[in-house]
Design a protein around this motif. Structure first.
Motif, PDB file in Angstrom:
ATOM      1  N   ARG A  12       0.776  -1.177  -0.121  1.00 15.01           N
ATOM      2  CA  ARG A  12      -0.146  -0.035   0.018  1.00 15.01           C
ATOM      3  C   ARG A  12       0.782   1.304  -0.097  1.00 15.01           C
ATOM      4  NH1 ARG A  12      -3.886   1.313   5.149  1.00 15.01           N
ATOM      5  NH2 ARG A  12      -4.183   3.703   4.552  1.00 15.01           N
ATOM      6  N   ILE A  13       0.648   2.155  -0.820  1.00 16.57           N
ATOM      7  CA  ILE A  13       1.343   3.222  -1.079  1.00 16.57           C
ATOM      8  C   ILE A  13       0.727   4.589  -0.632  1.00 16.57           C
ATOM      9  CG2 ILE A  13       2.881   4.676  -2.706  1.00 16.57           C
ATOM     10  CD1 ILE A  13       3.190   2.046  -4.552  1.00 16.57           C
ATOM     11  N   GLY A  14       1.286   5.188   0.284  1.00 11.41           N
ATOM     12  CA  GLY A  14       0.637   6.414   0.914  1.00 11.41           C
ATOM     13  C   GLY A  14       1.470   7.845   0.194  1.00 11.41           C
ATOM     14  N   SER A  15       1.271   8.404  -0.841  1.00  9.07           N
ATOM     15  CA  SER A  15       2.120   9.316  -1.353  1.00  9.07           C
ATOM     16  C   SER A  15       3.347   8.882  -2.014  1.00  9.07           C
ATOM     17  CB  SER A  15       2.225  10.268  -0.385  1.00  9.07           C
ATOM     18  OG  SER A  15       2.423  11.582  -0.809  1.00  9.07           O
ATOM     19  N   GLY A  16       3.237   8.320  -3.070  1.00  6.97           N
ATOM     20  CA  GLY A  16       4.516   8.070  -3.893  1.00  6.97           C
ATOM     21  C   GLY A  16       3.959   7.214  -5.053  1.00  6.97           C
ATOM     22  N   ARG A  17       4.930   6.822  -5.818  1.00  3.85           N
ATOM     23  CA  ARG A  17       4.450   6.055  -7.060  1.00  3.85           C
ATOM     24  C   ARG A  17       5.648   4.841  -7.589  1.00  3.85           C
ATOM     25  NH1 ARG A  17       6.766  11.120  -9.949  1.00  3.85           N
ATOM     26  NH2 ARG A  17       8.813   9.957 -11.087  1.00  3.85           N
ATOM     27  N   ASP A  19       7.924   3.369  -9.711  1.00  4.59           N
ATOM     28  CA  ASP A  19       8.977   3.617 -11.063  1.00  4.59           C
ATOM     29  C   ASP A  19       9.952   2.382 -11.388  1.00  4.59           C
ATOM     30  OD1 ASP A  19       8.192   6.228 -11.478  1.00  4.59           O
ATOM     31  OD2 ASP A  19       9.758   7.025 -10.225  1.00  4.59           O
ATOM     32  N   SER A  20      10.516   2.450 -12.393  1.00  8.20           N
ATOM     33  CA  SER A  20      11.409   1.482 -12.864  1.00  8.20           C
ATOM     34  C   SER A  20      12.748   1.902 -13.821  1.00  8.20           C
ATOM     35  CB  SER A  20      10.850   0.530 -13.902  1.00  8.20           C
ATOM     36  OG  SER A  20      10.032   1.145 -14.502  1.00  8.20           O
ATOM     37  N   ASP A  21      13.004   3.245 -13.455  1.00  7.74           N
ATOM     38  CA  ASP A  21      13.852   4.092 -14.313  1.00  7.74           C
ATOM     39  C   ASP A  21      15.421   3.935 -13.766  1.00  7.74           C
ATOM     40  OD1 ASP A  21      13.057   5.568 -12.205  1.00  7.74           O
ATOM     41  OD2 ASP A  21      13.409   7.530 -13.231  1.00  7.74           O
ATOM     42  N   HIS A  22      15.640   3.266 -12.705  1.00 11.27           N
ATOM     43  CA  HIS A  22      17.001   2.940 -11.846  1.00 11.27           C
ATOM     44  C   HIS A  22      17.176   1.333 -12.086  1.00 11.27           C
ATOM     45  CE1 HIS A  22      17.128   7.191 -11.337  1.00 11.27           C
ATOM     46  NE2 HIS A  22      16.056   7.418 -10.618  1.00 11.27           N
ATOM     47  N   SER A  23      18.193   1.150 -12.504  1.00 15.65           N
ATOM     48  CA  SER A  23      18.294  -0.567 -12.501  1.00 15.65           C
ATOM     49  C   SER A  23      18.837  -1.180 -11.179  1.00 15.65           C
ATOM     50  CB  SER A  23      19.377  -0.988 -13.537  1.00 15.65           C
ATOM     51  OG  SER A  23      20.573  -0.291 -13.189  1.00 15.65           O
ATOM     52  N   GLY A  24      18.583  -2.363 -11.027  1.00 19.21           N
ATOM     53  CA  GLY A  24      19.132  -3.246  -9.791  1.00 19.21           C
ATOM     54  C   GLY A  24      17.919  -3.476  -9.001  1.00 19.21           C
ATOM     55  N   TYR A  25      16.657  -3.012  -9.269  1.00 19.99           N
ATOM     56  CA  TYR A  25      15.408  -3.365  -8.407  1.00 19.99           C
ATOM     57  C   TYR A  25      15.157  -4.820  -8.729  1.00 19.99           C
ATOM     58  CZ  TYR A  25      13.072  -2.390 -12.725  1.00 19.99           C
ATOM     59  OH  TYR A  25      12.637  -2.407 -14.068  1.00 19.99           O
ATOM     60  N   THR A  26      14.480  -5.499  -7.720  1.00 21.51           N
ATOM     61  CA  THR A  26      13.734  -6.790  -8.101  1.00 21.51           C
ATOM     62  C   THR A  26      12.234  -6.710  -7.930  1.00 21.51           C
ATOM     63  OG1 THR A  26      13.676  -7.086  -5.321  1.00 21.51           O
ATOM     64  CG2 THR A  26      15.572  -7.758  -6.490  1.00 21.51           C
ATOM     65  N   GLY A  27      11.928  -7.941  -8.515  1.00 20.45           N
ATOM     66  CA  GLY A  27      10.353  -7.456  -8.856  1.00 20.45           C
ATOM     67  C   GLY A  27      10.158  -6.697 -10.057  1.00 20.45           C
ATOM     68  N   THR A  28       9.006  -5.828 -10.169  1.00 24.25           N
ATOM     69  CA  THR A  28       8.809  -5.009 -11.442  1.00 24.25           C
ATOM     70  C   THR A  28       9.088  -3.636 -11.234  1.00 24.25           C
ATOM     71  OG1 THR A  28       6.700  -4.770 -10.636  1.00 24.25           O
ATOM     72  CG2 THR A  28       6.892  -6.508 -12.163  1.00 24.25           C
ATOM     73  N   GLY A  29       9.525  -3.061  -9.940  1.00 23.82           N
ATOM     74  CA  GLY A  29       9.854  -1.792  -9.994  1.00 23.82           C
ATOM     75  C   GLY A  29      10.504  -1.439  -8.320  1.00 23.82           C
ATOM     76  N   PHE A  30      10.285  -0.206  -8.134  1.00 22.57           N
ATOM     77  CA  PHE A  30      10.451   0.277  -6.752  1.00 22.57           C
ATOM     78  C   PHE A  30       9.593   1.344  -6.408  1.00 22.57           C
ATOM     79  CE2 PHE A  30      13.477   2.173  -9.659  1.00 22.57           C
ATOM     80  CZ  PHE A  30      13.191   3.596  -9.494  1.00 22.57           C
ATOM     81  N   VAL A  31       9.246   1.791  -5.356  1.00 24.04           N
ATOM     82  CA  VAL A  31       8.552   2.831  -4.866  1.00 24.04           C
ATOM     83  C   VAL A  31       9.390   4.205  -4.650  1.00 24.04           C
ATOM     84  CG1 VAL A  31       7.141   3.803  -3.210  1.00 24.04           C
ATOM     85  CG2 VAL A  31       6.635   1.352  -3.703  1.00 24.04           C
ATOM     86  N   ASN A  32       9.132   5.129  -5.366  1.00 20.60           N
ATOM     87  CA  ASN A  32       9.746   6.434  -5.262  1.00 20.60           C
ATOM     88  C   ASN A  32       8.758   7.301  -4.654  1.00 20.60           C
ATOM     89  OD1 ASN A  32      10.271   9.274  -5.763  1.00 20.60           O
ATOM     90  ND2 ASN A  32      10.286   9.146  -7.876  1.00 20.60           N
ATOM     91  N   TYR A  33       9.183   7.407  -3.300  1.00 23.45           N
ATOM     92  CA  TYR A  33       8.397   8.253  -2.344  1.00 23.45           C
ATOM     93  C   TYR A  33       8.208   9.789  -2.728  1.00 23.45           C
ATOM     94  CZ  TYR A  33       8.561   5.299   1.704  1.00 23.45           C
ATOM     95  OH  TYR A  33       8.388   4.029   2.417  1.00 23.45           O
ATOM     96  N   ASP A  34       7.122  10.351  -2.564  1.00 23.62           N
ATOM     97  CA  ASP A  34       6.936  11.728  -2.914  1.00 23.62           C
ATOM     98  C   ASP A  34       8.031  12.601  -2.034  1.00 23.62           C
ATOM     99  OD1 ASP A  34       5.037  11.479  -4.771  1.00 23.62           O
ATOM    100  OD2 ASP A  34       3.422  11.970  -3.676  1.00 23.62           O
ATOM    101  N   ASN A  35       8.368  13.608  -2.373  1.00 23.28           N
ATOM    102  CA  ASN A  35       9.340  14.186  -1.520  1.00 23.28           C
ATOM    103  C   ASN A  35       8.714  15.147  -0.478  1.00 23.28           C
ATOM    104  OD1 ASN A  35      10.814  14.484  -4.399  1.00 23.28           O
ATOM    105  ND2 ASN A  35      12.027  13.451  -2.813  1.00 23.28           N
ATOM    106  N   THR A  36       8.086  14.365   0.702  1.00 22.00           N
ATOM    107  CA  THR A  36       7.194  15.114   1.460  1.00 22.00           C
ATOM    108  C   THR A  36       7.151  14.406   2.982  1.00 22.00           C
ATOM    109  OG1 THR A  36       5.187  16.007   2.025  1.00 22.00           O
ATOM    110  CG2 THR A  36       5.158  13.983   0.592  1.00 22.00           C
ATOM    111  N   ILE A  37       7.045  15.102   3.967  1.00 21.43           N
ATOM    112  CA  ILE A  37       6.961  14.437   5.248  1.00 21.43           C
ATOM    113  C   ILE A  37       5.700  13.671   5.027  1.00 21.43           C
ATOM    114  CG2 ILE A  37       6.509  14.681   7.449  1.00 21.43           C
ATOM    115  CD1 ILE A  37       8.248  17.388   7.554  1.00 21.43           C
TER     116      ILE A  37
END
Ligand code: GCU
Length: 137
Positions: A12-17, A19-37
Motif C-alpha cells: 500500500r503506497i501513501g503518497s508515492g509512485r 518507478d522502474s527507471d533506475h536499475s538493480g531493483y527486484t520485482g517489477t519496480g520500486f517505490v519512489n516516495y513523494d518528497n514530503t513528510i
C-alpha cells in the motif's frame, strides 16, 4: 531459513509512485516516495513463529540520509531508522530493524520523516532471528 520477500510495488503506497527507471531493483519496480513528510509504504506480512524477526528494507538513495519511522501494527518500533545515501539511485543497500512478532498477520509501515521524503524502496524482507532460548533446570 530463507527470508520472505515483499515487494514495495505490491504494498500500500501513501503518497508515492512505482518507478522502474533506475536499475538493480527486484520485482517489477520500486517505490519512489513523494518528497514530503508523511509519505509511506505499508506492507502486510505473515509470520509463522513467535520470535525476533529482522525487517530488512532494500533501498537506494542518491542523496543524503532520509530517515524513516518504522511502525508495526501501528506501534512505532524505530522513530528514525537511517537510510543513508548509497552513492547513486541504482546502488541498493539495506537498513534493518529487529522486532519480536507473534504468529499471524502484521502491518509494517515505513514513513518519511523529512521533507525529502523516503529513499527509493525496492522491497521488505523478513527473516527469523534466533528462536527464544529454552530454559531448563
Ligand atoms: C531523482 C530520482 C528519483 C528519486 C528522486 C528523489 O529524481 O530519479 O528516483 O526518487 O530523485 O530525490 O526522491
Amino acid at each position: 531459513r530463507a527470508p520472505s520477500d515483499y515487494q514495495a510495488e505490491d504494498a500500500r503506497i501513501g503518497s508515492g509512485r512505482v518507478d522502474s527507471d533506475h536499475s538493480g531493483y527486484t520485482g517489477t519496480g520500486f517505490v519512489n516516495y513523494d518528497n514530503t513528510i508523511g509519505s509511506y509504504v505499508e506492507w502486510t506480512v505473515t509470520v509463522g513463529e513467535s520470535r525476533d524477526h529482522d525487517l530488512r528494507f532494500r533501498y537506494a538513495n542518491g542523496k543524503t540520509d532520509r530517515p524513516m519511522r518504522i511502525a508495526v501494527d501501528g506501534t512505532v518500533v524505530d522513530s528514525a531508522l537511517p537510510f543513508p545515501g548509497t552513492g547513486s539511485w541504482s546502488t541498493w543497500r539495506a537498513s534493518s530493524v529487529t522486532v519480536n512478532l507473534d504468529p499471524g498477520t502484521h502491518t509494517v509501515r515505513a514513513t518519511a520523516t523529512t521533507s525529502d521524503g523516503g529513499p527509493n524502496v525496492d522491497r521488505l524482507s523478513l527473516s527469523a532471528g534466533s528462536p527464544p532460548q529454552e530454559s531448563f533446570t
